[in-house]
Design an enzyme around this catalytic site. Structure first.
Site, PDB file in Angstrom:
ATOM      1  N   GLU A  14       6.196   8.991  27.900  1.00  0.00           N
ATOM      2  CA  GLU A  14       5.887   8.908  26.476  1.00  0.00           C
ATOM      3  C   GLU A  14       4.569   9.630  26.200  1.00  0.00           C
ATOM      4  OE1 GLU A  14       4.983   4.993  24.972  1.00  0.00           O
ATOM      5  OE2 GLU A  14       3.715   4.557  26.668  1.00  0.00           O
ATOM      6  N   VAL A  16       0.961   9.902  24.921  1.00  0.00           N
ATOM      7  CA  VAL A  16      -0.179   9.025  24.681  1.00  0.00           C
ATOM      8  C   VAL A  16      -0.985   9.661  23.554  1.00  0.00           C
ATOM      9  CG1 VAL A  16      -2.267   8.001  25.666  1.00  0.00           C
ATOM     10  CG2 VAL A  16      -0.225   8.304  27.092  1.00  0.00           C
ATOM     11  N   ASP A  60      -6.593  10.043  43.612  1.00  0.00           N
ATOM     12  CA  ASP A  60      -7.138  11.265  43.014  1.00  0.00           C
ATOM     13  C   ASP A  60      -7.648  10.968  41.607  1.00  0.00           C
ATOM     14  OD1 ASP A  60      -7.793  14.005  42.864  1.00  0.00           O
ATOM     15  OD2 ASP A  60      -5.889  14.484  41.909  1.00  0.00           O
ATOM     16  N   ASN A  65      -7.800  12.755  35.175  1.00  0.00           N
ATOM     17  CA  ASN A  65      -6.562  11.980  35.258  1.00  0.00           C
ATOM     18  C   ASN A  65      -6.611  10.707  34.423  1.00  0.00           C
ATOM     19  OD1 ASN A  65      -5.372  13.818  36.988  1.00  0.00           O
ATOM     20  ND2 ASN A  65      -6.244  12.844  38.783  1.00  0.00           N
ATOM     21  N   ASP A  77      -1.046  10.719  36.361  1.00  0.00           N
ATOM     22  CA  ASP A  77      -0.951  11.576  37.544  1.00  0.00           C
ATOM     23  C   ASP A  77      -0.963  10.763  38.833  1.00  0.00           C
ATOM     24  OD1 ASP A  77      -0.678  13.872  38.993  1.00  0.00           O
ATOM     25  OD2 ASP A  77      -2.769  14.484  38.799  1.00  0.00           O
TER      26      ASP A  77
END
Length: 134
Positions: A14, A16, A60, A65, A77
Site C-alpha cells: 500500500e 504510505v 539494514d 528505509n 525494505d
C-alpha cells in the site's frame, strides 16, 4: 505498509502517505524539527524492540528505509531481515540499526547523544529473555 498484491516475485505494498495525502518522504529526505527528533527516535526504537521480541532484526535500518507517514514512521525494505536467535552477527546488526537512527536524530537533537547505550541495553534484555514488545 500492507501487502496489496504479489505477482511473479514482486510484492506491491500500500502507498504510505504523509499528513497531506502525498507519498510519504523517506526520513533522510524529510525536514525533522528538533522537537520531533526524540519522539520519532523513541517510536522507531520501540519498533526495533517489537521486531526483536519476535527474534527479527531489520539488518539494514537507516534513514533511507523509514518513511514519515501520516501516522508516524514506517519501516520499509525488509529483504535482509535476519533471525536474531540463529545469526552470529545479530547483535552487530541490531547495534548498527539502532545507531544509524540514533546518530541521524542526534544530528537534529544533540540531546540524543545520551541514548548511545540503547542498542547495548536492548540486546542485553534480549539475551536475558527480559525483552517484551512494550
Amino acid at each position: 505498509p500492507r501487502p496489496v498484491m504479489f505477482h511473479e516475485g514482486v510484492l506491491l505494498m500500500e502507498l504510505v502517505v504523509d499528513a497531506h495525502g502525498r507519498p510519504a518522504p523517506r526520513l533522510v529526505d524529510a525536514h525533522v524539527p528538533r522537537e520531533a527528533a526524540a519522539p520519532l527516535y523513541a517510536d522507531l526504537r520501540a519498533q526495533i524492540v517489537r521486531m526483536l521480541a519476535c527474534d527479527l532484526i531489520h539488518g539494514d535500518l537507516s534513514p533511507f528505509n523509514v518513511l514519515l507517514g501520516r501516522d508516524g514512521p514506517v519501516v520499509i525494505d525488509f529483504p535482509q531481515v535476519v533471525g536474531a536467535a540463529h545469526n552470529r552477527q545479530a547483535e552487530s546488526f541490531l547495534r548498527r540499526d539502532v545507531e544509524n537512527l540514533r546518530r541521524f536524530f542526534a544530528a537534529v537533537d544533540p540531546g540524543l547523544a545520551s541514548a548511545a547505550g540503547d542498542a547495548r541495553e536492548i540486546w542485553r534484555a534480549y539475551e536475558r529473555r527480559e525483552l517484551t514488545p512494550g
